[in-house]
Design a protein around this motif. Structure first.
Motif: not given
Lengths: 339, 229
Positions: A257, A259-260, A283-285, A287, A317-320, A322-324, A328
């Motif tokens: 998902x 988040x932006x 790219x971006x955070x 979840x 998943x308990x971590x955000x 981040x897709x660069x 990858x």
């Protein structure tokens, strides 16, 4: 691959001998159609474009062949319009040939299949067994259902363009997406909501919602046929594994998902190690959410020979993650608990 | 008759000398002058920021044009402390230009709730590394100074934001504007001296990591030790 109106608990047999079941590629960014070639899994894909397709010159009640062809062409154009993917098609003309015939032509048309009473339409393939290249693919629309090409949809009739968009996704090599929710009703399942044209069960007759590709569909087609442009190169991926008590989980459905943008893109774990890759992501955070497949619908996604693990609970998943840009994020491990 | 004249001249010189010494002492007591440099380092603090509620939504089947919600996510960038350094140059006794760097590691989190299949609510997070390179004009309000050690000031400027997500594989950049007010308290005497600096204000950011397009305004504060030379 078939699109169904309501999914029966027990699927009917494959449509034709040419039919190639969806089999997961070793580590797939999306559930792509694959076949085992010389001991390895190969993605089904076209090696040359444009895809030249014919349309059967026989209409159905309410939809003459010319309107049917126009709707199919719009659906092809929708896929061809994906900025990050490199596909093209060309209407080659009307034909008397019927879909499903092994004639070397891509034929799209109607067929009357009362034996497939829950199948709206289906796609079959002829492939080159040396490299997985698609040689021919046909799509039939089942005339036992009422069809429409009305611009706003028509109550009680299935929209040709929407169903064509789904089947053309298969024709190009895409498997099913699990980005949807269903409920069990007498006689089958009903879609509550879906966020992928490639979800295996169609919306209610009259809906035109599936004339529009979703991020999940776009990610899938981009994964198979990436366009070499800046927009495509900026996309990234998430890969990792899903484990339960330290062991890989096969067939888990993972949703990324954004988040932006709120975009949803799904993927699957496709081997015994529980490995997955979700590609074509902005790219971006993100979840991540992982869930088991619906137990009544496994064969829409995996070959019968695959043992899919359904006995774990849904979790985030308990971590955000981040897709660069253009890269990858690897080694994401999502630990699930037995149900 | 010549003596008084000599005495008068001597007095005048003495007065002039006394006047000059007094002015120098006053200048030293008042702190930096044009041409002075001021270096500082200390702690910075930035307020938290909550993002909009995002819904993971499926297209609903049926006549309704609404969505079918899978779950919702609400993001937050935590408040937190970091480090800051500045280097200023006095153009005049009141006006200085200043370059600065702020470094902080705020926590980016998303509260995930309302899952359609009852996945337990959870907060997923990561740590951002934020650098803000700034340039400012600092105006010292000497006329309102109390005892010449305590000097109020106002500052305003702009900056460049560089946010690195965890793993440093994704960088997001943006622009920052800030307006602050504070005080400097000078310790000791002499042209070179230490002081304490405290300030608070607002930071307006556009870009860097953001939950949505547009600007956001955050409270900021800083405390530092400064050295003028």
């Amino acid at each position: 691959m078939r699109r169904r109106v309501l999914l029966p608990m027990a699927l009917v047999a494959a449509a034709t001998a040419l039919f190639v079941f969806a089999a997961p590629e070793a580590v797939s960014a999306y559930l792509k159609l694959g076949t085992r070639l010389q001991g390895r899994m190969a993605t089904l894909r076209w090696s040359t474009f444009p895809i030249r397709y014919f349309v059967t010159n026989e209409g159905s009640a309410g939809v003459p062949a010319t309107e049917f062809q126009a709707a199919v062409t719009r659906a092809f154009n929708t896929w061809n319009g994906v900025a990050t993917a490199n596909t093209s098609s060309q209407f080659a003309g009307f034909t008397q040939a019927r879909p499903l015939a092994d004639d070397g032509m891509v034929v799209i048309g109607y067929a009357t299949r009362p034996d497939l009473e829950r199948t709206l339409a289906a796609t079959n393939f002829l492939i080159d067994v040396t490299d997985g290249r698609i040689v021919e693919s046909d799509i039939f629309f089942n005339t036992i259902f009422p069809w429409s090409t009305s611009s706003a949809g028509e109550t009680g009739r299935f929209d040709v363009e929407s169903i064509a968009l789904h089947e053309i996704g298969h024709l190009q090599g895409l498997g099913h997406s699990a980005l949807g929710e269903t409920e069990v009703r007498p006689g089958g399942r009903r879609v509550l909501g879906a966020e992928a044209v490639m979800f295996p069960i169609a919306f209610t007759a009259g809906s035109t919602a599936d004339r529009r590709l979703r991020p999940d569909d776009i990610a899938g087609i981009t994964d198979i046929y990436p366009r070499n442009n800046a927009e495509s190169r900026r996309l990234g991926s998430i890969s990792g594994k899903v484990t339960k008590n330290g062991t890989g989980v096969m067939g888990a459905h993972i949703v990324a998902f954004n988040t932006a943008t709120s975009a949803l893109v799904g993927g699957f774990t496709v081997n015994e190690s529980g490995e997955f890759t979700i590609a074509g992501l902005e790219p971006g955070p993100h979840v991540l959410r992982v869930e088991p497949l619906d137990d009544g619908d496994i064969e829409s996604f995996f070959d019968r020979s695959v043992t899919v693990d359904l006995s774990f609970g849904v979790r985030f998943h308990d971590r955000v993650v981040v897709v660069p840009r253009g890269g990858g994020t690897r080694d994401v491990e999502i630990k699930v608990s037995p149900k | 008759m010549r003596r008084p004249g000599v005495v008068a001249a001597a007095c005048a010189l003495a007065l002039a000398a006394a006047s000059s010494a007094s002015a120098q002492i006053a200048a030293r007591r008042e702190g930096p002058r044009a041409g002075s440099w001021e270096a500082g380092g200390g702690v910075v603090w930035s307020g938290s920021f909550t993002g909009p509620r995002r819904t993971a939504e499926l297209t609903e089947n049926g006549e309704s044009s609404g969505g079918f919600d899978l779950f919702t996510a609400i993001g937050e960038i935590s408040s937190g402390a970091g480090l800051g350094v500045t280097l200023g140059y006095y153009l005049s006794r009141s006006l200085a230009v200043e370059a600065g760097l702020r470094f902080s590691k705020p926590r980016l989190s998303f509260r995930l709730t309302g899952d359609i299949e009852d996945a337990g609510a959870i907060t997923a997070d990561e740590t951002l590394t934020r650098y803000v390179f700034t340039g400012s004009l600092v105006f010292h309000l000497r006329d309102t100074s109390q005892g010449r050690r305590l000097i109020p000031f106002v500052s305003g400027g702009a900056g460049y934001i560089r946010d690195l997500h965890e793993g440093a594989e994704l960088v997001e950049t943006g622009t920052e504007y800030h307006v602050t007010g504070g005080i400097k308290y000078w310790l000791g005497r002499g042209a070179r001296r230490f002081g304490l600096r405290g300030e608070a204000g607002v930071s307006i950011t556009d870009g860097g990591f953001e939950f949505r397009d547009g600007t956001r305004t955050l409270p900021v504060a800083a405390g530092s030790v400064v050295y003028v030379f």
